[in-house]
Design an enzyme around this catalytic site. Structure first.
Site, PDB file in Angstrom:
ATOM      1  N   LYS A   9       0.832  -1.200   0.000  1.00 20.63           N
ATOM      2  CA  LYS A   9       0.000   0.000   0.000  1.00 20.63           C
ATOM      3  C   LYS A   9       0.874   1.262   0.000  1.00 20.63           C
ATOM      4  O   LYS A   9       2.080   1.197   0.262  1.00 20.63           O
ATOM      5  CB  LYS A   9      -0.927  -0.036   1.222  1.00 20.63           C
ATOM      6  CG  LYS A   9      -1.940  -1.192   1.180  1.00 20.63           C
ATOM      7  CD  LYS A   9      -2.896  -1.141   2.371  1.00 20.63           C
ATOM      8  CE  LYS A   9      -3.913  -2.274   2.313  1.00 20.63           C
ATOM      9  NZ  LYS A   9      -4.913  -2.182   3.417  1.00 20.63           N
ATOM     10  N   TYR A  49     -12.057  -1.390  -3.950  1.00 25.81           N
ATOM     11  CA  TYR A  49     -12.576  -1.711  -2.613  1.00 25.81           C
ATOM     12  C   TYR A  49     -14.113  -1.635  -2.560  1.00 25.81           C
ATOM     13  O   TYR A  49     -14.686  -1.424  -1.487  1.00 25.81           O
ATOM     14  CB  TYR A  49     -11.952  -0.790  -1.566  1.00 25.81           C
ATOM     15  CG  TYR A  49     -10.645  -1.312  -0.974  1.00 25.81           C
ATOM     16  CD1 TYR A  49     -10.573  -2.580  -0.380  1.00 25.81           C
ATOM     17  CD2 TYR A  49      -9.486  -0.536  -0.972  1.00 25.81           C
ATOM     18  CE1 TYR A  49      -9.403  -3.058   0.181  1.00 25.81           C
ATOM     19  CE2 TYR A  49      -8.297  -1.011  -0.407  1.00 25.81           C
ATOM     20  CZ  TYR A  49      -8.274  -2.267   0.178  1.00 25.81           C
ATOM     21  OH  TYR A  49      -7.112  -2.738   0.738  1.00 25.81           O
ATOM     22  N   PHE A  57     -15.364   3.348   7.100  1.00 25.88           N
ATOM     23  CA  PHE A  57     -14.000   3.757   6.762  1.00 25.88           C
ATOM     24  C   PHE A  57     -13.749   3.832   5.248  1.00 25.88           C
ATOM     25  O   PHE A  57     -12.629   4.084   4.811  1.00 25.88           O
ATOM     26  CB  PHE A  57     -12.971   2.819   7.424  1.00 25.88           C
ATOM     27  CG  PHE A  57     -13.151   1.348   7.097  1.00 25.88           C
ATOM     28  CD1 PHE A  57     -12.686   0.809   5.920  1.00 25.88           C
ATOM     29  CD2 PHE A  57     -13.791   0.505   8.012  1.00 25.88           C
ATOM     30  CE1 PHE A  57     -12.852  -0.535   5.623  1.00 25.88           C
ATOM     31  CE2 PHE A  57     -13.957  -0.855   7.729  1.00 25.88           C
ATOM     32  CZ  PHE A  57     -13.477  -1.366   6.519  1.00 25.88           C
ATOM     33  N   ARG A  85      -1.715 -14.376   3.484  1.00 21.47           N
ATOM     34  CA  ARG A  85      -2.462 -13.809   4.612  1.00 21.47           C
ATOM     35  C   ARG A  85      -1.700 -14.040   5.920  1.00 21.47           C
ATOM     36  O   ARG A  85      -1.723 -13.200   6.815  1.00 21.47           O
ATOM     37  CB  ARG A  85      -3.865 -14.426   4.698  1.00 21.47           C
ATOM     38  CG  ARG A  85      -4.781 -14.167   3.499  1.00 21.47           C
ATOM     39  CD  ARG A  85      -5.284 -12.762   3.354  1.00 21.47           C
ATOM     40  NE  ARG A  85      -5.839 -12.184   4.557  1.00 21.47           N
ATOM     41  CZ  ARG A  85      -6.576 -11.056   4.577  1.00 21.47           C
ATOM     42  NH1 ARG A  85      -6.852 -10.407   3.451  1.00 21.47           N
ATOM     43  NH2 ARG A  85      -7.023 -10.570   5.711  1.00 21.47           N
ATOM     44  N   THR A  91      -5.675  -7.915  10.142  1.00 18.38           N
ATOM     45  CA  THR A  91      -6.007  -6.577   9.636  1.00 18.38           C
ATOM     46  C   THR A  91      -5.592  -5.499  10.643  1.00 18.38           C
ATOM     47  O   THR A  91      -4.960  -4.501  10.278  1.00 18.38           O
ATOM     48  CB  THR A  91      -7.532  -6.478   9.391  1.00 18.38           C
ATOM     49  OG1 THR A  91      -7.932  -7.563   8.557  1.00 18.38           O
ATOM     50  CG2 THR A  91      -7.899  -5.149   8.750  1.00 18.38           C
ATOM     51  N   ASN A 112      -1.944  -0.228   6.898  1.00 15.58           N
ATOM     52  CA  ASN A 112      -1.395  -1.495   7.381  1.00 15.58           C
ATOM     53  C   ASN A 112      -0.520  -2.191   6.337  1.00 15.58           C
ATOM     54  O   ASN A 112      -0.410  -3.401   6.312  1.00 15.58           O
ATOM     55  CB  ASN A 112      -2.526  -2.399   7.888  1.00 15.58           C
ATOM     56  CG  ASN A 112      -3.582  -2.650   6.837  1.00 15.58           C
ATOM     57  OD1 ASN A 112      -3.427  -2.245   5.685  1.00 15.58           O
ATOM     58  ND2 ASN A 112      -4.648  -3.333   7.207  1.00 15.58           N
ATOM     59  N   HIS A 115      -1.956  -5.438   1.256  1.00 15.73           N
ATOM     60  CA  HIS A 115      -3.258  -6.042   0.953  1.00 15.73           C
ATOM     61  C   HIS A 115      -3.003  -7.440   0.416  1.00 15.73           C
ATOM     62  O   HIS A 115      -2.013  -7.673  -0.275  1.00 15.73           O
ATOM     63  CB  HIS A 115      -4.002  -5.238  -0.122  1.00 15.73           C
ATOM     64  CG  HIS A 115      -5.169  -5.985  -0.710  1.00 15.73           C
ATOM     65  ND1 HIS A 115      -6.423  -5.967  -0.127  1.00 15.73           N
ATOM     66  CD2 HIS A 115      -5.254  -6.818  -1.777  1.00 15.73           C
ATOM     67  CE1 HIS A 115      -7.230  -6.742  -0.832  1.00 15.73           C
ATOM     68  NE2 HIS A 115      -6.548  -7.269  -1.837  1.00 15.73           N
ATOM     69  N   GLU A 126      -9.236  -9.610  -8.392  1.00 15.99           N
ATOM     70  CA  GLU A 126      -8.269  -8.570  -8.038  1.00 15.99           C
ATOM     71  C   GLU A 126      -7.044  -8.605  -8.946  1.00 15.99           C
ATOM     72  O   GLU A 126      -6.489  -7.558  -9.284  1.00 15.99           O
ATOM     73  CB  GLU A 126      -7.874  -8.709  -6.564  1.00 15.99           C
ATOM     74  CG  GLU A 126      -9.035  -8.379  -5.644  1.00 15.99           C
ATOM     75  CD  GLU A 126      -8.719  -8.533  -4.161  1.00 15.99           C
ATOM     76  OE1 GLU A 126      -9.596  -8.243  -3.342  1.00 15.99           O
ATOM     77  OE2 GLU A 126      -7.586  -8.957  -3.830  1.00 15.99           O
TER      78      GLU A 126
HETATM   79  P1  IDP Z   1      -7.798  -7.090   5.056  1.00 20.89           P
HETATM   80  O1  IDP Z   1      -6.978  -6.041   4.344  1.00 20.89           O
HETATM   81  O2  IDP Z   1      -7.042  -7.711   6.195  1.00 20.89           O
HETATM   82  O3  IDP Z   1      -8.390  -8.104   4.119  1.00 20.89           O
HETATM   83  P2  IDP Z   1     -10.469  -5.919   5.240  1.00 20.89           P
HETATM   84  O4  IDP Z   1     -11.434  -6.178   6.336  1.00 20.89           O
HETATM   85  O5  IDP Z   1     -10.743  -6.528   3.894  1.00 20.89           O
HETATM   86  O6  IDP Z   1      -9.011  -6.319   5.772  1.00 20.89           O
HETATM   87  O7  IDP Z   1     -10.374  -4.343   5.093  1.00 20.89           O
HETATM   88  C1  IDP Z   1      -9.730  -3.758   3.984  1.00 20.89           C
HETATM   89  C2  IDP Z   1      -8.849  -2.642   4.470  1.00 20.89           C
HETATM   90  O8  IDP Z   1      -9.668  -1.615   5.027  1.00 20.89           O
HETATM   91  C3  IDP Z   1      -7.877  -2.993   5.602  1.00 20.89           C
HETATM   92  O9  IDP Z   1      -6.682  -3.597   5.160  1.00 20.89           O
HETATM   93  C4  IDP Z   1      -7.619  -1.639   6.204  1.00 20.89           C
HETATM   94  O10 IDP Z   1      -6.695  -0.871   5.414  1.00 20.89           O
HETATM   95  C5  IDP Z   1      -8.985  -0.991   6.105  1.00 20.89           C
HETATM   96  N1  IDP Z   1      -9.783  -1.209   7.334  1.00 20.89           N
HETATM   97  C6  IDP Z   1     -10.369  -2.358   7.753  1.00 20.89           C
HETATM   98  N2  IDP Z   1     -11.029  -2.192   8.913  1.00 20.89           N
HETATM   99  C7  IDP Z   1     -10.862  -0.881   9.237  1.00 20.89           C
HETATM  100  C8  IDP Z   1     -11.316  -0.065  10.342  1.00 20.89           C
HETATM  101  O11 IDP Z   1     -12.003  -0.530  11.252  1.00 20.89           O
HETATM  102  N3  IDP Z   1     -10.926   1.247  10.310  1.00 20.89           N
HETATM  103  C9  IDP Z   1     -10.171   1.786   9.310  1.00 20.89           C
HETATM  104  N4  IDP Z   1      -9.735   1.064   8.258  1.00 20.89           N
HETATM  105  C10 IDP Z   1     -10.071  -0.253   8.222  1.00 20.89           C
HETATM  106 MG    MG Z   2      -9.845  -7.923   2.656  1.00 18.99          MG
END
Ligand code: IDP
Ligand code: MG
Length: 137
Positions: A9, A49, A57, A85, A91, A112, A115, A126
């Site tokens: 990212k 997304y 968010f 993963r 996450t 984070n 992805h 994707e």
């Molecule tokens: P993942 O990336 O681990 O698959 P997802 O639930 O698919 O997680 O969420 C996509 C992305 O959205 C996350 O990687 C993170 O950047 C962001 N995200 C997820 N949950 C939150 C939140 O509660 N607050 C802010 N950003 C979030």
């Molecule tokens: Mg995801």
């Protein structure tokens, strides 16, 4: 042989973590089958997304994902969706296991670093979002 989409990212690119992330994938026996740097527009980030469009968010996430260049990669290997993963970690970096990318480098639940696709169908979708067949070898 399975494939998945990985993204370093914009925070990871900005912080010069590209080499570290690639090193962890290759060190785990994963092959990089395609790679490119892309700076998404806000609309492209919204499309990528789209599954999260109802989440609180969503606006912030798509703003972040279009804030600078990212590195998109196709990873290839046995069970690579799950393997990726595991290398990424949870996450929420506060819940990520020690030694995972998000534990080691994430600064925020949103920023984070990486992805990774979560299932075969999303991996195919994707990968096709970023790469055409000629770009994957
Ligand atoms: P993942 O990336 O681990 O698959 P997802 O639930 O698919 O997680 O969420 C996509 C992305 O959205 C996350 O990687 C993170 O950047 C962001 N995200 C997820 N949950 C939150 C939140 O509660 N607050 C802010 N950003 C979030
Ligand atoms: Mg995801």
């Amino acid at each position: 042989m399975e494939r998945t989409l990985s993204i370093i990212k914009p925070d990871g690119v900005e912080r010069k973590l590209v080499g570290e992330v690639v090193k962890r994938f290759e060190g785990a026996g994963i092959r990089i089958a395609a790679v490119k740097m892309v700076h998404l527009t806000k609309d492209q980030a919204r499309l990528f997304y789209a599954v999260h469009r109802e989440r609180p968010f969503f606006e912030s996430l798509t703003e972040f994902m279009s804030s600078g260049p990212l590195v998109a990669m196709v990873l290839e290997g046995e069970n690579v969706i799950q393997k990726n993963r595991e290398i990424m970690g949870a996450t929420n970096y506060k819940e990520a296991a020690p030694g995972t990318l998000r534990h080691d480098f994430a600064t925020d639940i949103e920023k984070n670093v990486v992805h990774g696709s979560d299932a075969p169908q999303t991996a195919n979708q994707e990968i096709a979002f970023f790469f055409n067949a000629l770009e994957i070898s």
